[in-house]
Design an enzyme around this catalytic site. Structure first.
Site, PDB file in Angstrom:
ATOM      1  N   GLU A 101      23.482  52.395   3.500  1.00 55.91           N
ATOM      2  CA  GLU A 101      22.560  51.701   2.737  1.00 55.91           C
ATOM      3  C   GLU A 101      21.365  51.288   3.116  1.00 55.91           C
ATOM      4  O   GLU A 101      21.360  50.962   4.494  1.00 55.91           O
ATOM      5  CB  GLU A 101      23.345  50.456   1.725  1.00 55.91           C
ATOM      6  CG  GLU A 101      22.723  49.656   0.954  1.00 55.91           C
ATOM      7  CD  GLU A 101      22.221  50.277  -0.333  1.00 55.91           C
ATOM      8  OE1 GLU A 101      21.493  51.230  -0.264  1.00 55.91           O
ATOM      9  OE2 GLU A 101      22.391  49.958  -1.273  1.00 55.91           O
ATOM     10  N   ASP A 105      21.245  42.689   1.063  1.00 56.31           N
ATOM     11  CA  ASP A 105      20.595  41.534   0.699  1.00 56.31           C
ATOM     12  C   ASP A 105      21.509  40.531   0.079  1.00 56.31           C
ATOM     13  O   ASP A 105      22.208  39.748   0.586  1.00 56.31           O
ATOM     14  CB  ASP A 105      19.458  41.987  -0.451  1.00 56.31           C
ATOM     15  CG  ASP A 105      18.304  40.981  -0.952  1.00 56.31           C
ATOM     16  OD1 ASP A 105      18.683  39.682  -0.841  1.00 56.31           O
ATOM     17  OD2 ASP A 105      17.194  41.423  -1.005  1.00 56.31           O
ATOM     18  N   PHE A 154       9.645  40.580   1.292  1.00 57.06           N
ATOM     19  CA  PHE A 154      10.018  41.810   0.518  1.00 57.06           C
ATOM     20  C   PHE A 154       9.413  43.161   1.306  1.00 57.06           C
ATOM     21  O   PHE A 154       8.426  42.939   1.721  1.00 57.06           O
ATOM     22  CB  PHE A 154       9.066  41.598  -0.708  1.00 57.06           C
ATOM     23  CG  PHE A 154       9.405  42.748  -1.831  1.00 57.06           C
ATOM     24  CD1 PHE A 154       9.466  44.075  -1.512  1.00 57.06           C
ATOM     25  CD2 PHE A 154       9.919  42.126  -3.073  1.00 57.06           C
ATOM     26  CE1 PHE A 154       9.640  45.126  -2.551  1.00 57.06           C
ATOM     27  CE2 PHE A 154      10.422  43.150  -3.926  1.00 57.06           C
ATOM     28  CZ  PHE A 154      10.314  44.627  -3.984  1.00 57.06           C
ATOM     29  N   ARG A 167       8.095  54.510  -0.690  1.00 58.40           N
ATOM     30  CA  ARG A 167       9.272  55.056   0.001  1.00 58.40           C
ATOM     31  C   ARG A 167       8.802  55.796   1.352  1.00 58.40           C
ATOM     32  O   ARG A 167       9.718  55.890   2.079  1.00 58.40           O
ATOM     33  CB  ARG A 167      10.265  55.745  -1.083  1.00 58.40           C
ATOM     34  CG  ARG A 167      10.884  55.117  -2.040  1.00 58.40           C
ATOM     35  CD  ARG A 167      11.894  55.910  -2.775  1.00 58.40           C
ATOM     36  NE  ARG A 167      12.496  55.507  -3.677  1.00 58.40           N
ATOM     37  CZ  ARG A 167      13.310  54.576  -4.163  1.00 58.40           C
ATOM     38  NH1 ARG A 167      13.953  54.395  -3.116  1.00 58.40           N
ATOM     39  NH2 ARG A 167      13.796  53.924  -5.273  1.00 58.40           N
TER      40      ARG A 167
END
Length: 183
Positions: A101, A105, A154, A167
């Site tokens: 992954e 979070d 973030f 990405r």
């Protein structure tokens, strides 16, 4: 080094740092799974870059499979509702499984996913995450392999996105608050 994208405050992890740590993770996993053939399960879409690099860093035979789950949608925060969008193609019963992954979070998605995967009776089930944000954890889950522990910011790049953007950045950067504050 790549140029800083204008939507980012700063680069958190450089391309070189990512490459070096992924190589180390590959060595650790190869050592731990010597003589075995684990199934690497990438959680799409965020982990696709990490999974590709990690699988090439392994010195052992492995299989790969993919799942797509979502708890974010187009939001900057998790909805808490987890949906399986794409399930595994092959059975994991009796197999050594490593879930790959991008980020751990709150743990909501992975906690739910691990319950589903455990019910499929793998021989073993481990978690490898590129990024860990333990300060945000709300569920009792931890990773067996961690690339980097990161602050509660973030982050995007190297497969991680905001609203399907960023990405393709070769590094991990911190997104400016004004980019996602409208959520």
């Amino acid at each position: 080094m790549s140029t800083l994208h204008p939507d980012l405050e700063k680069v958190l992890l450089t391309e070189e740092e990512l490459k070096a740590r992924v190589a180390q993770l590959g060595e650790e996993i190869s050592r731990d799974y010597a003589g075995k053939e684990p199934v690497l399960v990438a959680i799409l879409r965020g982990s696709y870059v990490f999974m590709a690099d990690l699988s090439r860093a392994l010195d052992i035979l492995c299989r790969v499979d993919f799942m797509s789950v979502s708890s974010y949608g187009a939001s900057a925060t998790s909805s808490g509702q987890v949906n399986i969008i794409k399930d595994l193609s092959d059975s994991i019963e009796g197999r050594d499984v490593i879930v790959v992954e991008d980020i751990l979070d709150t743990g909501n998605t992975l906690h739910y996913l691990f319950q589903i995967l455990q019910a499929r009776h793998p021989a073993s089930l481990k978690l490898c995450v590129l990024l860990d944000k333990p300060s945000r954890r709300t569920k009792p889950i931890s990773a067996d392999y961690v690339g980097f522990t990161v602050p509660d910011e973030f982050v995007v790049g190297y497969g991680l996105d905001y609203n399907e953007h960023y990405r393709n950045l070769p590094y991990i950067g911190v997104l400016k608050r004004e980019v996602y504050a409208k959520d």
